[in-house]
Design a protein around this motif. Structure first.
Motif, PDB file in Angstrom:
ATOM      1  N   ARG A  31      25.796  45.439  45.544  1.00 49.31           N
ATOM      2  CA  ARG A  31      25.665  45.839  44.153  1.00 49.31           C
ATOM      3  C   ARG A  31      25.027  44.703  43.362  1.00 49.31           C
ATOM      4  O   ARG A  31      25.105  43.537  43.733  1.00 49.31           O
ATOM      5  CB  ARG A  31      27.046  46.159  43.535  1.00 49.31           C
ATOM      6  N   LEU A  86      28.817  53.443  37.736  1.00 46.04           N
ATOM      7  CA  LEU A  86      30.058  54.021  38.201  1.00 46.04           C
ATOM      8  C   LEU A  86      31.046  54.123  37.061  1.00 46.04           C
ATOM      9  O   LEU A  86      30.936  53.447  36.052  1.00 46.04           O
ATOM     10  CB  LEU A  86      30.628  53.162  39.331  1.00 46.04           C
ATOM     11  N   SER A 128      30.655  46.127  40.976  1.00 47.29           N
ATOM     12  CA  SER A 128      31.202  47.353  41.563  1.00 47.29           C
ATOM     13  C   SER A 128      32.164  48.058  40.611  1.00 47.29           C
ATOM     14  O   SER A 128      32.583  49.174  40.879  1.00 47.29           O
ATOM     15  CB  SER A 128      31.938  47.025  42.870  1.00 47.29           C
ATOM     16  N   LYS A 129      32.503  47.420  39.485  1.00 48.16           N
ATOM     17  CA  LYS A 129      33.424  47.997  38.516  1.00 48.16           C
ATOM     18  C   LYS A 129      32.804  48.001  37.109  1.00 48.16           C
ATOM     19  O   LYS A 129      33.324  47.362  36.185  1.00 48.16           O
ATOM     20  CB  LYS A 129      34.750  47.212  38.494  1.00 48.16           C
ATOM     21  N   GLU A 149      34.675  54.146  37.718  1.00 47.75           N
ATOM     22  CA  GLU A 149      35.981  53.590  38.004  1.00 47.75           C
ATOM     23  C   GLU A 149      36.097  52.211  37.374  1.00 47.75           C
ATOM     24  O   GLU A 149      35.139  51.544  37.082  1.00 47.75           O
ATOM     25  CB  GLU A 149      36.234  53.504  39.520  1.00 47.75           C
ATOM     26  N   TYR A 196      30.069  43.794  48.339  1.00 48.45           N
ATOM     27  CA  TYR A 196      31.410  44.308  48.105  1.00 48.45           C
ATOM     28  C   TYR A 196      31.784  45.197  49.285  1.00 48.45           C
ATOM     29  O   TYR A 196      30.936  45.534  50.121  1.00 48.45           O
ATOM     30  CB  TYR A 196      31.469  45.102  46.796  1.00 48.45           C
ATOM     31  N   SER A 197      33.064  45.582  49.315  1.00 40.92           N
ATOM     32  CA  SER A 197      33.519  46.447  50.410  1.00 40.92           C
ATOM     33  C   SER A 197      32.799  47.796  50.388  1.00 40.92           C
ATOM     34  O   SER A 197      32.635  48.446  51.412  1.00 40.92           O
ATOM     35  CB  SER A 197      35.036  46.670  50.298  1.00 40.92           C
ATOM     36  N   SER A 198      32.359  48.199  49.186  1.00 40.64           N
ATOM     37  CA  SER A 198      31.656  49.480  49.049  1.00 40.64           C
ATOM     38  C   SER A 198      30.149  49.352  49.268  1.00 40.64           C
ATOM     39  O   SER A 198      29.436  50.347  49.240  1.00 40.64           O
ATOM     40  CB  SER A 198      31.913  50.059  47.651  1.00 40.64           C
ATOM     41  N   GLY A 199      29.680  48.107  49.477  1.00 43.00           N
ATOM     42  CA  GLY A 199      28.252  47.897  49.696  1.00 43.00           C
ATOM     43  C   GLY A 199      27.683  46.832  48.781  1.00 43.00           C
ATOM     44  O   GLY A 199      28.414  46.123  48.072  1.00 43.00           O
TER      45      GLY A 199
END
Length: 287
Positions: free
Chosen positions: A82, A5, A134-135, A7, A77-80
């Protein structure tokens, strides 16, 4: 594996910053047996001041600890879900992964953190460890924050289909005094190096001139490797034996390369030679 990713968020400081004090007693160190996993390493400042450079060289030879076959742990994570992406090792050669802490670290920041400070979130990649999968943009930001100036080199060559292929290499030394190569814009370029071709160093429409229009600080230097090549070619042409050798070699290459039948004959002869060498035990198959 998840996609890399782009972001990014502030990765924040670490609460566990190692001491910068150096011991007064010099102990014996086996540079061939330095701890590989970042979790097992003492702070670089814990070594005697006269041994730190030797330790740095030892780790630079070993290179970053990258356990590619490790079963990386999943995190929610909130996005799934990872987890660490092994492809990040290919993108960032300084990146390390601790199988004991399940976190990533920076080899360069570990080796040079004490001499350049903790700017750019270095302390996270030295003592705290980074694990926010996630980042992953934080890894890219970590590189950008440590990048100041660079030089750019470009060259062209023909592939097997006689099509021109251009390669642009941007080389720079980061704050950790480590040489890196990447592709980037010309805003911070401080040097250019090409051969003497007009399309490269042309005063008006050459690549050198085009870059100088955007950045007057990108000074041009005729590639020293190409200058050396020109000198060697000129000297070789003056030597009768060398000149005849390369002329004969050129004729052989042109004769074989101009005929598909001759190419197949050469490949068949090579296959037979390799086959005989394997049967005689002179060549291993790699199995």
């Amino acid at each position: 594996m998840v996609d890399d990713l782009e972001e990014n968020e502030d990765i924040g400081p670490s609460s566990n910053i190692p001491s910068t004090s150096s011991p007064s007693i010099r102990s014996k160190i086996n540079l061939d047996d330095l701890p590989s996993d970042p979790a097992d390493r003492p702070p670089i400042s814990s070594y005697h001041s006269n041994q730190i450079d030797d330790v740095r060289r030892g780790y630079l030879v070993k290179k970053a600890f990258q356990p590619r076959g490790h079963n990386f742990k999943w995190s929610n994570y909130s996005s799934g879900r990872r987890r660490f992406n092994v492809k990040w090792f290919d993108k960032y050669d300084w990146l390390e992964y601790s199988t004991k802490h399940q976190k990533t670290y920076s080899l360069c920041c570990y080796l040079f953190n004490g001499s350049v400070g903790n700017q750019g979130g270095r302390e996270v990649f030295v003592s705290g460890g980074f694990c926010n999968w996630s980042k992953p943009g934080a890894l890219k930001e970590h590189v950008v924050k440590n990048l100041k100036m660079l030089c750019e080199r470009t060259d062209e060559s023909s592939d097997v289909s006689q099509k021109e292929q251009m390669a642009i290499v941007v080389r720079y030394v980061d704050k950790n005094k480590v040489v890196k190569e990447s592709l980037i814009g010309v805003a911070n370029v401080r040097g250019q190096g090409y051969d003497g071709a007009s399309n490269m160093q042309g005063k008006f429409n050459g690549l050198k001139a085009l870059i100088l229009r955007d950045n007057q600080s990108a000074h041009y230097i005729h590639c020293f490797a190409h200058q050396l090549q020109l000198v060697i070619v000129a000297v070789a042409k003056k030597h009768t034996g060398v000149k005849e050798f390369f002329e004969s070699l050129g004729m052989v290459v042109n004769t074989v390369g101009a005929s598909c039948k001759r190419k197949d004959m050469m490949l068949e002869l090579k296959r037979e030679r390799v086959k005989n060498e394997i049967l005689l035990g002179e060549k291993k198959t790699g199995k």
